[in-house]
Design a protein around this motif. Structure first.
Motif, mmCIF file in Angstrom:
data_model
loop_
_atom_site.group_PDB
_atom_site.id
_atom_site.type_symbol
_atom_site.label_atom_id
_atom_site.label_comp_id
_atom_site.label_asym_id
_atom_site.label_seq_id
_atom_site.Cartn_x
_atom_site.Cartn_y
_atom_site.Cartn_z
ATOM 1 N N MET A 26 -7.473 -15.484 -3.850
ATOM 2 C CA MET A 26 -7.454 -14.072 -3.447
ATOM 3 C C MET A 26 -8.150 -13.200 -4.483
ATOM 4 S SD MET A 26 -3.755 -13.694 -1.616
ATOM 5 C CE MET A 26 -3.525 -14.454 0.005
ATOM 6 N N LEU A 27 -7.897 -13.461 -5.772
ATOM 7 C CA LEU A 27 -8.528 -12.658 -6.827
ATOM 8 C C LEU A 27 -10.039 -12.872 -6.855
ATOM 9 C CD1 LEU A 27 -6.095 -12.968 -9.886
ATOM 10 C CD2 LEU A 27 -6.452 -10.986 -8.388
ATOM 11 N N ALA A 28 -10.464 -14.083 -6.506
ATOM 12 C CA ALA A 28 -11.897 -14.385 -6.571
ATOM 13 C C ALA A 28 -12.675 -13.638 -5.496
ATOM 14 C CB ALA A 28 -12.116 -15.893 -6.418
ATOM 15 N N VAL A 29 -12.028 -13.349 -4.389
ATOM 16 C CA VAL A 29 -12.749 -12.847 -3.214
ATOM 17 C C VAL A 29 -12.562 -11.347 -3.008
ATOM 18 C CG1 VAL A 29 -12.715 -12.970 -0.689
ATOM 19 C CG2 VAL A 29 -12.726 -15.070 -2.030
ATOM 20 N N LEU A 30 -11.389 -10.815 -3.358
ATOM 21 C CA LEU A 30 -11.028 -9.464 -2.915
ATOM 22 C C LEU A 30 -11.295 -8.395 -3.976
ATOM 23 C CD1 LEU A 30 -7.687 -10.490 -1.207
ATOM 24 C CD2 LEU A 30 -9.799 -9.797 -0.044
ATOM 25 N N SER A 31 -11.821 -7.251 -3.540
ATOM 26 C CA SER A 31 -12.042 -6.086 -4.405
ATOM 27 C C SER A 31 -11.448 -4.859 -3.730
ATOM 28 C CB SER A 31 -13.545 -5.843 -4.610
ATOM 29 O OG SER A 31 -14.178 -7.009 -5.035
ATOM 30 N N ALA A 32 -11.331 -3.787 -4.501
ATOM 31 C CA ALA A 32 -10.838 -2.522 -3.954
ATOM 32 C C ALA A 32 -11.678 -2.125 -2.740
ATOM 33 C CB ALA A 32 -10.898 -1.437 -5.022
ATOM 34 N N VAL A 83 -2.253 -4.609 -3.219
ATOM 35 C CA VAL A 83 -2.222 -3.200 -2.789
ATOM 36 C C VAL A 83 -2.486 -2.279 -3.986
ATOM 37 C CG1 VAL A 83 -0.669 -1.383 -1.943
ATOM 38 C CG2 VAL A 83 -0.785 -3.589 -0.742
ATOM 39 N N ARG A 84 -1.866 -2.614 -5.139
ATOM 40 C CA ARG A 84 -2.089 -1.830 -6.359
ATOM 41 C C ARG A 84 -3.567 -1.833 -6.764
ATOM 42 N NH1 ARG A 84 -1.747 -3.885 -11.323
ATOM 43 N NH2 ARG A 84 -0.707 -5.749 -10.543
ATOM 44 N N MET A 85 -4.268 -2.947 -6.466
ATOM 45 C CA MET A 85 -5.691 -3.042 -6.808
ATOM 46 C C MET A 85 -6.589 -2.342 -5.787
ATOM 47 S SD MET A 85 -5.651 -7.062 -7.854
ATOM 48 C CE MET A 85 -7.331 -7.234 -7.264
ATOM 49 N N GLY A 86 -5.991 -1.785 -4.727
ATOM 50 C CA GLY A 86 -6.804 -1.061 -3.747
ATOM 51 C C GLY A 86 -7.252 -1.907 -2.571
ATOM 52 N N VAL A 87 -6.620 -3.067 -2.397
ATOM 53 C CA VAL A 87 -6.945 -3.926 -1.250
ATOM 54 C C VAL A 87 -5.987 -3.560 -0.111
ATOM 55 C CG1 VAL A 87 -6.958 -6.321 -0.420
ATOM 56 C CG2 VAL A 87 -7.733 -5.795 -2.754
ATOM 57 N N THR A 88 -6.520 -3.495 1.109
ATOM 58 C CA THR A 88 -5.671 -3.276 2.281
ATOM 59 C C THR A 88 -5.143 -4.623 2.756
ATOM 60 O OG1 THR A 88 -6.945 -1.344 2.914
ATOM 61 C CG2 THR A 88 -5.625 -2.371 4.641
ATOM 62 N N VAL A 89 -3.823 -4.716 2.899
ATOM 63 C CA VAL A 89 -3.184 -5.978 3.292
ATOM 64 C C VAL A 89 -2.620 -5.819 4.689
ATOM 65 C CG1 VAL A 89 -1.296 -7.577 2.765
ATOM 66 C CG2 VAL A 89 -2.608 -6.527 0.893
ATOM 67 N N ASP A 131 1.627 -14.056 8.952
ATOM 68 C CA ASP A 131 2.958 -13.453 8.779
ATOM 69 C C ASP A 131 3.954 -14.446 8.183
ATOM 70 O OD1 ASP A 131 4.407 -11.108 9.033
ATOM 71 O OD2 ASP A 131 5.152 -11.587 11.036
ATOM 72 N N THR A 132 3.669 -15.740 8.322
ATOM 73 C CA THR A 132 4.591 -16.795 7.894
ATOM 74 C C THR A 132 4.237 -17.329 6.509
ATOM 75 O OG1 THR A 132 3.144 -18.159 9.212
ATOM 76 C CG2 THR A 132 5.266 -17.634 10.163
ATOM 77 N N VAL A 133 3.435 -16.584 5.756
ATOM 78 C CA VAL A 133 2.938 -17.073 4.463
ATOM 79 C C VAL A 133 4.097 -17.298 3.478
ATOM 80 C CG1 VAL A 133 2.572 -14.843 3.298
ATOM 81 C CG2 VAL A 133 0.982 -16.741 2.893
ATOM 82 N N TYR A 134 3.897 -18.222 2.536
ATOM 83 C CA TYR A 134 4.843 -18.500 1.441
ATOM 84 C C TYR A 134 5.296 -17.164 0.828
ATOM 85 C CZ TYR A 134 6.230 -20.646 -3.052
ATOM 86 O OH TYR A 134 6.896 -21.041 -4.179
ATOM 87 N N PRO A 135 6.597 -16.872 0.804
ATOM 88 C CA PRO A 135 7.047 -15.527 0.435
ATOM 89 C C PRO A 135 6.503 -14.974 -0.891
ATOM 90 C CG PRO A 135 8.843 -16.709 1.481
ATOM 91 C CD PRO A 135 7.719 -17.701 1.337
ATOM 92 N N PRO A 136 6.369 -15.769 -1.977
ATOM 93 C CA PRO A 136 5.781 -15.177 -3.197
ATOM 94 C C PRO A 136 4.329 -14.711 -3.009
ATOM 95 C CG PRO A 136 7.029 -17.147 -3.755
ATOM 96 C CD PRO A 136 6.933 -17.110 -2.251
ATOM 97 N N VAL A 137 3.599 -15.328 -2.076
ATOM 98 C CA VAL A 137 2.229 -14.859 -1.790
ATOM 99 C C VAL A 137 2.300 -13.484 -1.120
ATOM 100 C CG1 VAL A 137 0.153 -15.291 -0.418
ATOM 101 C CG2 VAL A 137 1.246 -17.175 -1.654
ATOM 102 N N ARG A 138 3.263 -13.335 -0.229
ATOM 103 C CA ARG A 138 3.454 -12.042 0.422
ATOM 104 C C ARG A 138 3.765 -10.966 -0.628
ATOM 105 N NH1 ARG A 138 4.956 -11.386 6.088
ATOM 106 N NH2 ARG A 138 5.421 -9.229 6.382
ATOM 107 N N GLN A 139 4.598 -11.324 -1.605
ATOM 108 C CA GLN A 139 4.926 -10.346 -2.652
ATOM 109 C C GLN A 139 3.699 -10.007 -3.487
ATOM 110 O OE1 GLN A 139 8.265 -12.206 -4.608
ATOM 111 N NE2 GLN A 139 9.457 -12.056 -2.732
ATOM 112 N N PHE A 140 2.890 -11.007 -3.828
ATOM 113 C CA PHE A 140 1.664 -10.746 -4.592
ATOM 114 C C PHE A 140 0.755 -9.795 -3.809
ATOM 115 C CE2 PHE A 140 -2.845 -11.823 -5.254
ATOM 116 C CZ PHE A 140 -2.974 -11.419 -6.578
#
Ligand SMILES: *Cc1c(COP(=O)(O)O)cnc(C)c1O
Length: 404
Positions: free
Chosen positions: A90-96, A119-125, A104-113
């Motif tokens: 995700m960090l490699a691909v996504l920018s603000a 979101v804090r970095m300006g990515v729309t989730v 919707d069924t993603v591993y819960p810690p991924v959802r938290q990240f």
């Protein structure tokens, strides 16, 4: 060579006439160079060159090559955990300003990240219904850089139609990543279905003994190798060669462990499905489990991890009925020799496809203990659950409304 042999015949590094069957452990921070010119030019080495311990030793390369071969990928990066492999992609691909679509069924810690850090970095989730490629088609737009899948989904086991989702994403210029921890490359190869990144938690089946953490990110496209390698250097995220050797050892028995435990798990899941306290068994290989038809079409086998939804009467008593089991342990993670049970809440972790089922499920990870012992332990649990539900019914003259 077939996959089972691939898991055992690791590509051996160059040696000075010394060959063993055991995996040699090369530890290093410093790597030395013959002269100042070679040291100065170390940045020009191909990605498989040795420059610094963080970027690999012959032991970690062996594991990376084994995984690339199994997945049919061009390169694999090792990460300190499965979670770190997903985050790295995700960090490699996504920018603000970019959008990411996440199952919707993603591993819960991924959802938290995603919800906290992306979101804090300006990515729309945005989250999509894992059972609906049409939902991906509806939500994707020109700003969508990544579609993140996990098949089957964590805890509720929805199998996703990756060929359909990948076709939609690529039409819109988005990359697709998939968490393949449940299946491993032995039972499903996402890269062959058009996926660009496959992430796996080696913590689970590859390690196989509940004693280490590691993840892997395997790529389909060579153009992504260098940017990811450089990002790993900036993050300072590497793995220990000792752990890599343990993973390589675990992989040698993985095909047999996985096949045996999966066969036992399918019999236990089928037995559970027939019990009156059980509302539904979520296991991709069972008809009626969400996405079962896609599993039949795309996967070559199943895994020893499945979930059970109990009836509304039984669900509140599941925790107490787990008390005193002799074989199963209670705990997170899975894929080791010990069978595990994990009660997991579902309500609150689904937004795109609101969860209609029981507020919590019970996740089973079947290990390598004798099948009869496991069956007896499950029967003990089911007996306790039946008694507790009947007592509660007797005590309630007016049945209380059940939360949905
Ligand atoms: C366990 C798991 C992870 C994370 O693996 P760790 O190595 O524990 O960080 C990621 N995805 C899925 C589907 C998992 O089950």
């Amino acid at each position: 060579m077939q996959d089972t042999s691939r898991c055992i015949l690791h590509p051996q590094p160059e040696t000075d006439g010394f060959r063993t069957l055991a995996v040699p452990v090369y530890r290093a921070s410093t790597i030395v160079f013959p002269d100042a010119a070679a040291f100065a030019a170390r940045g020009d080495l191909a990605p498989d060159g040795y420059t610094y311990g963080l970027h690999g030793t012959p032991t970690t390369r062996m594991l990376e090559r084994s995984l690339s071969d199994l997945q049919g990928g061009v390169w694999t990066f090792l990460t300190p955990s499965g979670q770190a492999a997903v985050v790295l992609a995700m960090l490699a691909v996504l920018s603000a300003g970019d959008t990411v679509l996440i199952a919707d069924t993603v591993y819960p810690p991924v959802r938290q990240f995603a919800d906290l850090d992306l979101v804090r970095m300006g990515v729309t989730v945005r989250y999509f219904d894992p059972l609906s490629p049409e939902d991906v088609a509806r939500q994707i737009d020109a700003r969508t850089r990544l579609v993140w899948c996990e098949s089957p989904g964590s805890n509720t086991m929805e199998v996703m139609d990756l060929p359909a989702i990948t076709a939609i994403a690529h039409r819109h210029g988005a990359l697709v990543g998939c968490d393949n921890t449940w299946a491993t490359a032995l039972n499903f190869k996402p890269l062959r279905h058009g996926v660009d990144f496959v992430a796996e938690a080696l913590t689970k089946f590859h390690g196989g003994h509940a004693d280490l953490l590691m993840g892997a990110l395997t790529l389909r496209d060579e153009a992504l190798i260098l940017p990811l390698r450089n990002l790993i250097g900036r993050l300072g995220s590497g793995v220990s060669p000792d752990d890599a050797a343990l993973v390589l050892r675990g992989m040698e028995t993985m095909p047999l462990r996985l096949a045996h435990a999966s066969a036992v798990a399918l019999r236990l899941a089928t037995r559970l499905a027939g019990h009156p306290a059980v509302h539904r068994v979520l296991h991709p290989a069972l008809p009626g489990s969400p996405g079962h038809d896609v599993w039949l079409r795309d996967f070559t086998g199943s895994s020893p991890l499945f979930s059970v939804e109990f009836t509304p009467e039984a669900t509140p008593h599941v925790g107490a009925a787990l008390h005193g089991l002799q074989i199963f342990a209670i705990g997170a993670s899975w894929g080791g020799t010990r069978s595990l049970l994990a009660p997991q809440p579902i309500t609150g972790t689904r937004t795109a496809r609101p969860w209609q089922g029981a507020a919590q499920i019970l996740r089973f990870s079947i290990g390598l203990e004798a099948e009869d012992d496991l069956t007896r332990d499950i029967d003990r649990f089911l007996d306790k659950l039946t008694v507790a539900s009947a007592d509660a019914r007797g005590a309630n003259h007016h049945p209380s409304p059940q939360p949905t």
